[in-house]
Design a protein around this motif. Structure first.
Motif, PDB file in Angstrom:
ATOM      1  N   MET A 117       0.851  -1.187   0.000  1.00  0.00           N
ATOM      2  CA  MET A 117       0.000   0.000   0.000  1.00  0.00           C
ATOM      3  C   MET A 117       0.892   1.243   0.000  1.00  0.00           C
ATOM      4  O   MET A 117       1.782   1.375   0.824  1.00  0.00           O
ATOM      5  CB  MET A 117      -0.893   0.006   1.242  1.00  0.00           C
ATOM      6  CG  MET A 117      -1.782   1.227   1.376  1.00  0.00           C
ATOM      7  SD  MET A 117      -3.042   1.343   0.093  1.00  0.00           S
ATOM      8  CE  MET A 117      -3.812   2.902   0.530  1.00  0.00           C
ATOM      9  N   TYR A 118       0.711   2.129  -0.970  1.00  0.00           N
ATOM     10  CA  TYR A 118       1.461   3.370  -1.041  1.00  0.00           C
ATOM     11  C   TYR A 118       1.052   4.298   0.100  1.00  0.00           C
ATOM     12  O   TYR A 118       0.038   4.086   0.770  1.00  0.00           O
ATOM     13  CB  TYR A 118       1.195   4.047  -2.384  1.00  0.00           C
ATOM     14  CG  TYR A 118      -0.271   4.348  -2.599  1.00  0.00           C
ATOM     15  CD1 TYR A 118      -0.814   5.555  -2.176  1.00  0.00           C
ATOM     16  CD2 TYR A 118      -1.117   3.411  -3.186  1.00  0.00           C
ATOM     17  CE1 TYR A 118      -2.151   5.828  -2.345  1.00  0.00           C
ATOM     18  CE2 TYR A 118      -2.455   3.684  -3.356  1.00  0.00           C
ATOM     19  CZ  TYR A 118      -2.971   4.892  -2.935  1.00  0.00           C
ATOM     20  OH  TYR A 118      -4.307   5.152  -3.089  1.00  0.00           O
ATOM     21  N   ARG A 119       1.820   5.326   0.330  1.00  0.00           N
ATOM     22  CA  ARG A 119       1.513   6.286   1.397  1.00  0.00           C
ATOM     23  C   ARG A 119       0.523   7.328   0.893  1.00  0.00           C
ATOM     24  O   ARG A 119       0.746   7.969  -0.131  1.00  0.00           O
ATOM     25  CB  ARG A 119       2.788   6.977   1.879  1.00  0.00           C
ATOM     26  CG  ARG A 119       3.741   6.048   2.615  1.00  0.00           C
ATOM     27  CD  ARG A 119       4.993   6.788   3.027  1.00  0.00           C
ATOM     28  NE  ARG A 119       4.681   7.870   3.940  1.00  0.00           N
ATOM     29  CZ  ARG A 119       4.617   7.742   5.260  1.00  0.00           C
ATOM     30  NH1 ARG A 119       4.842   6.555   5.812  1.00  0.00           N
ATOM     31  NH2 ARG A 119       4.322   8.764   6.037  1.00  0.00           N
ATOM     32  N   PRO A 123      -8.397  -7.901  -4.894  1.00  0.00           N
ATOM     33  CA  PRO A 123      -6.988  -7.550  -4.667  1.00  0.00           C
ATOM     34  C   PRO A 123      -6.332  -8.540  -3.713  1.00  0.00           C
ATOM     35  O   PRO A 123      -6.963  -9.049  -2.795  1.00  0.00           O
ATOM     36  CB  PRO A 123      -7.080  -6.146  -4.045  1.00  0.00           C
ATOM     37  CG  PRO A 123      -8.384  -5.608  -4.513  1.00  0.00           C
ATOM     38  CD  PRO A 123      -9.304  -6.780  -4.607  1.00  0.00           C
ATOM     39  N   ALA A 124      -5.067  -8.797  -3.930  1.00  0.00           N
ATOM     40  CA  ALA A 124      -4.342  -9.748  -3.087  1.00  0.00           C
ATOM     41  C   ALA A 124      -4.353  -9.295  -1.625  1.00  0.00           C
ATOM     42  O   ALA A 124      -4.154  -8.112  -1.328  1.00  0.00           O
ATOM     43  CB  ALA A 124      -2.902  -9.875  -3.587  1.00  0.00           C
ATOM     44  N   GLY A 125      -4.594 -10.238  -0.743  1.00  0.00           N
ATOM     45  CA  GLY A 125      -4.587  -9.941   0.686  1.00  0.00           C
ATOM     46  C   GLY A 125      -5.909  -9.477   1.246  1.00  0.00           C
ATOM     47  O   GLY A 125      -6.003  -9.152   2.433  1.00  0.00           O
ATOM     48  N   ASP A 183     -12.615  -8.304   5.508  1.00  0.00           N
ATOM     49  CA  ASP A 183     -12.323  -6.966   4.993  1.00  0.00           C
ATOM     50  C   ASP A 183     -13.491  -6.439   4.163  1.00  0.00           C
ATOM     51  O   ASP A 183     -13.830  -5.250   4.235  1.00  0.00           O
ATOM     52  CB  ASP A 183     -11.060  -6.992   4.134  1.00  0.00           C
ATOM     53  CG  ASP A 183      -9.807  -7.234   4.963  1.00  0.00           C
ATOM     54  OD1 ASP A 183      -9.806  -6.865   6.146  1.00  0.00           O
ATOM     55  OD2 ASP A 183      -8.844  -7.805   4.420  1.00  0.00           O
ATOM     56  N   LEU A 184     -14.098  -7.315   3.360  1.00  0.00           N
ATOM     57  CA  LEU A 184     -15.243  -6.896   2.552  1.00  0.00           C
ATOM     58  C   LEU A 184     -16.406  -6.464   3.436  1.00  0.00           C
ATOM     59  O   LEU A 184     -17.107  -5.490   3.129  1.00  0.00           O
ATOM     60  CB  LEU A 184     -15.673  -8.032   1.623  1.00  0.00           C
ATOM     61  CG  LEU A 184     -14.717  -8.385   0.490  1.00  0.00           C
ATOM     62  CD1 LEU A 184     -15.239  -9.589  -0.285  1.00  0.00           C
ATOM     63  CD2 LEU A 184     -14.533  -7.203  -0.453  1.00  0.00           C
ATOM     64  N   ALA A 185     -16.615  -7.177   4.530  1.00  0.00           N
ATOM     65  CA  ALA A 185     -17.696  -6.806   5.447  1.00  0.00           C
ATOM     66  C   ALA A 185     -17.429  -5.445   6.076  1.00  0.00           C
ATOM     67  O   ALA A 185     -18.343  -4.616   6.221  1.00  0.00           O
ATOM     68  CB  ALA A 185     -17.853  -7.872   6.528  1.00  0.00           C
TER      69      ALA A 185
END
Length: 399
Positions: free
Chosen positions: A1-3, A339-341, A346-348
């Motif tokens: 994840m970028y900043r 997306p990976a990971g 997370d979807l919930a």
């Protein structure tokens, strides 16, 4: 994840700070609050062919129609880069899952709003599906700030959440257009933003990769794009469309970076192309703009609870999350991968975060709903949707 740049969190504080001041004011002394916010700042004596006769410049209209165009410009810039630039998050096939998830969230909100309103709405001024545009948009800024605490700053869920929230916000703003009574003659003014974009591209933008150093340097000046933006905003306003949309037509005409670094990426602060420079210049003024927006449009009357409040809560807490999950399921059935990971949990959490809505829905209230009690009840419902934030932070944070 970028900043992601820190200014997003500052935006959230400014918005909530203005709304908090407005809520205290409107509940302690409502008469003075509305007298100030609806007072005439400027008296316009312009011919009817230029602006409608009923045009009044008040603190509310000044912030919503003019200053908020900077905020919409920033959202539009990020979404345009994600679609058009190399490695953009919505470039090519990568757009499939975010698009269907966003579409699902929007349609879910509209369907539940329409169904619930037909069952429990009691306002005399309400017709079938009145206010359907309110639950289309959400709040990209608040969703990201809360999501960062819920998922952690390195989660891939944050990027997908930003994509969906920004896409829904822009769609929510565009959804204001069908709710307006537009004059076909006035729509001719839309030729002005088209001409402004074309002229600034032909005169400057296309020379960003010019053959001579003089052409390249000329394309880097900001003043041509500022002037084109002013002309575009005026044309949109004169046509009768919301002024907040006025800077969007200019975005494709402004020279940009060759590749995308991510939505609101901190790395973009080091870029010197005109589009990123203009976005950077808008950041500090936007802190004031979002505070003023919260002050002028975010005041919640705590006595305004009505059936419209429940309709709003149902659309955001039930319709948008379920629609999002349905859109993700459809995308996966069509072969688009998550997306990976990213896990089901997370979807919930993302679905719950999309159940919050404030900035864009509040901006839409004026055109989507009749004024008065119905709009105030919906505003209260939008404020109540933010109660999801402490619930998520207390009970759903990842270990």
């Amino acid at each position: 994840m970028y900043r992601v740049s820190n200014f997003i969190r500052h935006f959230a504080r400014a918005l909530l700070g203005g709304a908090a001041v407005a809520t205290l004011w409107v509940n302690l002394d409502p008469a003075s609050y509305y007298d100030v916010m609806e007072s005439r700042v400027l008296k316009l004596a312009l011919p009817d062919w230029l602006l409608p006769e009923m045009t009044r410049v008040t603190p509310i209209t000044l912030v919503s129609e003019a200053l908020m165009a900077l905020f919409v410009f920033l959202l539009g810039k990020e979404l345009w880069e994600a679609n058009m630039l190399e490695r953009g998050a919505l470039h090519g096939r990568r757009a499939g899952l975010p698009f269907l998830a966003t579409l699902g969230a929007m349609l879910g909100g509209v369907l539940v709003w329409t169904l619930t309103a037909s069952l429990i709405e009691t306002a005399e001024e309400a017709g079938f599906a009145t206010g359907w545009a309110v639950p289309i948009g959400g709040d990209a800024v608040l969703a990201y700030v809360i999501g960062r605490r819920v998922f952690g700053k390195g989660s891939p869920a944050l990027h997908l959440l930003l994509l969906i929230a920004i896409g829904a916000d822009l769609a929510g703003l565009l959804a204001m257009v069908p709710t307006l009574s537009l004059s076909p003659v006035r729509l001719l003014w839309l030729a002005l933003p088209v001409a402004a974009a074309a002229l600034v591209w032909l005169g400057f933008g296309r020379h960003a990769q010019g053959r001579t150093e003089r052409e390249r340097q000329g394309a880097l000046h900001l003043w041509p794009y500022v002037l084109a933006g002013a002309a575009s905003w005026f044309g949109v306003m004169a046509s009768g469309l919301p002024g907040a949309l006025g800077l969007l037509p200019i975005i494709p005409a402004i020279p940009h970076a060759k590749r995308a670094f991510g939505l609101f990426a901190e790395a973009e602060e080091l870029l010197h192309d005109p589009l990123n420079r203009l976005a950077h210049l808008a950041v500090k003024p936007l802190l004031v703009v979002l505070f003023l927006f919260g002050l002028t449009r975010g005041g919640v009357d705590l006595m305004a609870f009505a059936p419209t409040t429940l309709v709003t809560l149902a659309a955001f807490w039930i319709g948008r999350p379920l629609g999002f999950l349905a859109g993700v399921a459809l995308a996966r059935a069509m072969g688009f991968a998550l997306p990976a990971g990213l896990s089901r949990g997370d979807l919930a959490r993302m679905a719950a975060l999309l159940g919050m809505g404030f900035t864009v829905p509040v901006l839409v209230l004026g055109s989507a709903l009749p004024g008065g009690a119905m709009a105030e009840a919906a505003r209260m419902g939008l404020a109540l949707t933010l109660l999801l934030a402490p619930v998520l932070l207390l009970r759903m944070r990842r270990p």
